[in-house]
Design a protein around this motif. Structure first.
Motif, PDB file in Angstrom:
ATOM      1  N   GLN A 193       1.832  -2.466   5.254  1.00  0.00           N
ATOM      2  CA  GLN A 193       2.580  -3.706   5.450  1.00  0.00           C
ATOM      3  C   GLN A 193       1.657  -4.911   5.615  1.00  0.00           C
ATOM      4  OE1 GLN A 193       5.753  -4.610   5.403  1.00  0.00           O
ATOM      5  NE2 GLN A 193       6.514  -2.592   4.866  1.00  0.00           N
TER       6      GLN A 193
ATOM      7  N   ALA B  15       0.554  -5.914   2.216  1.00  0.00           N
ATOM      8  CA  ALA B  15       1.667  -6.487   1.466  1.00  0.00           C
ATOM      9  C   ALA B  15       1.978  -7.907   1.926  1.00  0.00           C
ATOM     10  CB  ALA B  15       2.905  -5.604   1.615  1.00  0.00           C
TER      11      ALA B  15
ATOM     12  N   GLU C  53       9.028  -8.616  -9.075  1.00  0.00           N
ATOM     13  CA  GLU C  53       8.644  -7.761  -7.955  1.00  0.00           C
ATOM     14  C   GLU C  53       9.803  -6.904  -7.472  1.00  0.00           C
ATOM     15  OE1 GLU C  53       5.245 -10.048  -5.448  1.00  0.00           O
ATOM     16  OE2 GLU C  53       7.161 -11.071  -5.515  1.00  0.00           O
ATOM     17  N   THR C  54      11.025  -7.385  -7.642  1.00  0.00           N
ATOM     18  CA  THR C  54      12.191  -6.691  -7.098  1.00  0.00           C
ATOM     19  C   THR C  54      13.114  -6.106  -8.166  1.00  0.00           C
ATOM     20  OG1 THR C  54      13.318  -8.848  -6.977  1.00  0.00           O
ATOM     21  CG2 THR C  54      12.218  -8.071  -4.989  1.00  0.00           C
TER      22      THR C  54
ATOM     23  N   ASP D 268       1.587   5.009  -3.085  1.00  0.00           N
ATOM     24  CA  ASP D 268       0.553   4.151  -2.509  1.00  0.00           C
ATOM     25  C   ASP D 268      -0.631   3.987  -3.463  1.00  0.00           C
ATOM     26  OD1 ASP D 268       1.474   3.167  -0.083  1.00  0.00           O
ATOM     27  OD2 ASP D 268       0.896   4.954   1.037  1.00  0.00           O
TER      28      ASP D 268
ATOM     29  N   ARG E  91       0.220   1.676  -6.368  1.00  0.00           N
ATOM     30  CA  ARG E  91       0.254   0.273  -5.950  1.00  0.00           C
ATOM     31  C   ARG E  91      -1.151  -0.271  -5.711  1.00  0.00           C
ATOM     32  NH1 ARG E  91       4.934   0.009  -1.370  1.00  0.00           N
ATOM     33  NH2 ARG E  91       3.697   1.707  -0.472  1.00  0.00           N
TER      34      ARG E  91
ATOM     35  N   THR F 227       4.216  -2.283  -9.277  1.00  0.00           N
ATOM     36  CA  THR F 227       4.240  -2.097  -7.825  1.00  0.00           C
ATOM     37  C   THR F 227       5.671  -2.021  -7.316  1.00  0.00           C
ATOM     38  OG1 THR F 227       4.055  -4.497  -7.499  1.00  0.00           O
ATOM     39  CG2 THR F 227       2.018  -3.217  -7.456  1.00  0.00           C
TER      40      THR F 227
ATOM     41  N   THR G  21       7.182   0.983  -5.184  1.00  0.00           N
ATOM     42  CA  THR G  21       7.757   0.660  -3.883  1.00  0.00           C
ATOM     43  C   THR G  21       9.148   1.252  -3.721  1.00  0.00           C
ATOM     44  OG1 THR G  21       6.453  -1.370  -3.658  1.00  0.00           O
ATOM     45  CG2 THR G  21       8.497  -1.242  -2.384  1.00  0.00           C
TER      46      THR G  21
ATOM     47  N   PHE H 205       8.591   4.843  -2.884  1.00  0.00           N
ATOM     48  CA  PHE H 205       7.994   4.963  -1.556  1.00  0.00           C
ATOM     49  C   PHE H 205       9.040   4.704  -0.478  1.00  0.00           C
ATOM     50  CE2 PHE H 205       5.982   3.470   2.271  1.00  0.00           C
ATOM     51  CZ  PHE H 205       4.867   4.279   2.406  1.00  0.00           C
ATOM     52  N   ASP H 206       9.800   3.639  -0.609  1.00  0.00           N
ATOM     53  CA  ASP H 206      10.751   3.265   0.441  1.00  0.00           C
ATOM     54  C   ASP H 206      11.873   4.283   0.589  1.00  0.00           C
ATOM     55  OD1 ASP H 206       9.258   1.041   0.927  1.00  0.00           O
ATOM     56  OD2 ASP H 206      10.655  -0.400   0.066  1.00  0.00           O
TER      57      ASP H 206
ATOM     58  N   ASP I 193      -4.384  -6.197  -0.248  1.00  0.00           N
ATOM     59  CA  ASP I 193      -3.193  -5.363  -0.447  1.00  0.00           C
ATOM     60  C   ASP I 193      -3.591  -3.993  -0.986  1.00  0.00           C
ATOM     61  OD1 ASP I 193      -0.561  -4.670  -0.442  1.00  0.00           O
ATOM     62  OD2 ASP I 193       0.034  -5.951  -2.103  1.00  0.00           O
TER      63      ASP I 193
ATOM     64  N   TYR J 216      -2.867  -0.292   0.878  1.00  0.00           N
ATOM     65  CA  TYR J 216      -2.177   0.858   0.291  1.00  0.00           C
ATOM     66  C   TYR J 216      -3.056   2.100   0.313  1.00  0.00           C
ATOM     67  CZ  TYR J 216       1.454  -2.326  -1.376  1.00  0.00           C
ATOM     68  OH  TYR J 216       2.478  -3.244  -1.460  1.00  0.00           O
TER      69      TYR J 216
END
Length: 446
Positions: A29, A32, A61-62, A89, A92, A120, A124, A127-128, A182, A186
């Motif tokens: 975090q 990030a 990114e999203t 990780d 990323r 990434t 993510t 990962f999340d 960043d 990771y």
């Protein structure tokens, strides 16, 4: 002493694997949050990108939450969670490391930034989903609020320190070199996860089966539960507004408020103090007020402070107004997140956790790229202040789905036993005490 016994007697911090999970979250975090400042500044300061192109970068990114959100849940439920998080990780870290490498070779372009953001973003998502599905394997249900509170504390602490560090690194070394923090974060996260000793068997569904059918099971579980539906709708609206803010704030703070990179980082760090306070208070507030009431009050009380964003103009006063609005809204957002994530994790059967989390991420985070495009388009055409005004109006509307749902009449949220006791509808049953207070499940431990 078993993991459950240690958690019950001393809380989640007594468990070594949880401490390692927490340390990994801290390093990942922090890196990030440095990039939250550095990557848009690479576009704004070094590649001279327009407001719309910066919004497009945020959307990239999203975008993965829309592109791979649903299949990621079904695939995660087929895999062991810890190895999946380690691989994510590493992907990323490598992707982020390409940015300073290309900049030093004088070949960095916006196209590469978009590609890095997409790669990434996909990592993510996996990962999340795996991370939220892995926590219930380490902690018992009655410690999930405390565990999620600790994770939110780490995330909020990174939000406090990361942007300030990022702004300072940008000012000292340039935006492209700051991004390397960043990649290091990771890598450290992967190393901490490698040391986790929790035994994890390969899920039974790993042998195959219809991916579409497994995705459908997760979707039906979420859509068929009235509280999960309303939480998804509320969070989706909040994330739409948040994406408008994310796509607009760097341009606004640099070009309207007039901040240098170091000062911009400090403003964003100051804004994150609210999130840290929210993480520290979430467990106590849930115990005192009830988990359902905390979810509702957290957005009703703090959302109106978003109007301070469009009111922020040039100079110190503008920076203070922007930071104040972000501080209060962040406090409410973190309290809300701790309560609703803990509810989801305790409610869902273990074999559905990945698909449930991925379905909710698809519904709730799928609005992020849309909001980023919207924010970039409005800011590009009418200015960042107008985009922030629309963002504030959206935050005022966030509580509406909750106010028109069964949750507004509840103090606490139901657990799996409450659903099994139901008559088969899947709707949580509310019980009324002698004094008229409505309750469902017991208040979670903090």
């Amino acid at each position: 002493m078993s993991v459950t016994s240690r958690a019950a007697t001393g809380g989640p911090m007594r468990i070594r694997d949880f401490r390692l999970l927490l340390a990994g979250a801290a390093t990942g975090q922090l890196g990030a949050q440095v990039t939250l400042v550095a990557l848009p500044l690479v576009a704004v300061l070094e590649l001279h990108a327009s407001a719309f192109r910066v919004g497009l970068l945020t959307a990239a990114e999203t975008a993965a939450f829309l592109l791979v959100g649903l299949p990621a849940g079904a695939l995660t439920d087929r895999m062991r969670k810890r190895p999946l998080m380690i691989r994510a990780d590493l992907v990323r870290a490598v992707a982020m490391a390409t940015v300073p490498a290309a900049a030093l070779a004088h070949v960095l372009t916006m196209a590469q930034l978009y590609a890095v953001a997409l790669v990434t973003g996909v990592a993510t998502v996996f990962f999340d989903v795996a991370h939220q599905s892995y926590l219930p394997q380490i902690l018992p249900r009655d410690q999930l609020v405390a565990g999620n509170g600790a994770l939110e504390t780490v995330r909020s602490t990174a939000q406090v320190t990361g942007p300030g560090v990022g702004g300072g690194l940008v000012q000292l070394a340039g935006a492209h070199l700051a991004v390397i923090a960043d990649a290091i974060g990771y890598l450290l996260s992967a190393l901490f996860l490698l040391r986790v000793e929790q035994t994890e068997e390969t899920p039974a569904s790993a042998g195959g089966g219809s991916l579409r059918k497994e995705i459908g099971e997760g979707v039906r579980f979420v859509v068929g539960h009235p509280l999960l539906r309303v939480i998804a709708l509320t969070t989706a609206l909040a994330n739409l507004c948040t994406a408008v803010l994310m796509a607009t704030q760097t341009v606004h703070l640099v070009r309207v408020v007039g901040l240098k990179p170091g000062a911009l980082g400090l403003v964003l760090s100051g804004s994150a103090v609210g999130g840290l306070l929210g993480a520290l208070c979430a467990g106590r507030l849930a115990a005192r007020l009830g988990q359902a009431r905390v979810i509702l009050l957290s957005v009703i009380v703090t959302g109106p402070f978003a109007v301070l964003w469009p009111l922020s103009g040039h100079g110190v006063l503008g920076a203070v107004l922007f930071a104040t609005g972000s501080t209060v809204v962040s406090f409410g957002a973190v309290v809300y997140n701790v309560a609703q994530v803990s509810f989801r994790q305790g409610l869902c059967p273990p074999q559905l956790l990945g698909r449930m989390n991925a379905t909710l991420r698809f519904l709730m985070w799928g609005t992020l790229p849309l909001g980023a495009l919207l924010g970039g388009a409005i800011a590009g055409s009418f200015g960042s202040r107008t985009a922030l005004a629309w963002c504030a109006a959206g935050f005022l509307a966030v509580p509406l789905p909750l106010l028109f749902s069964p949750l507004r009449r509840m103090r606490d949220l139901p657990g799996p036993d409450d659903l099994q006791a139901d008559s088969g509808t899947g709707t949580p049953q509310e019980s009324t005490t002698a004094d008229g207070a409505e309750q469902s499940a017991p208040t979670p431990a903090h």
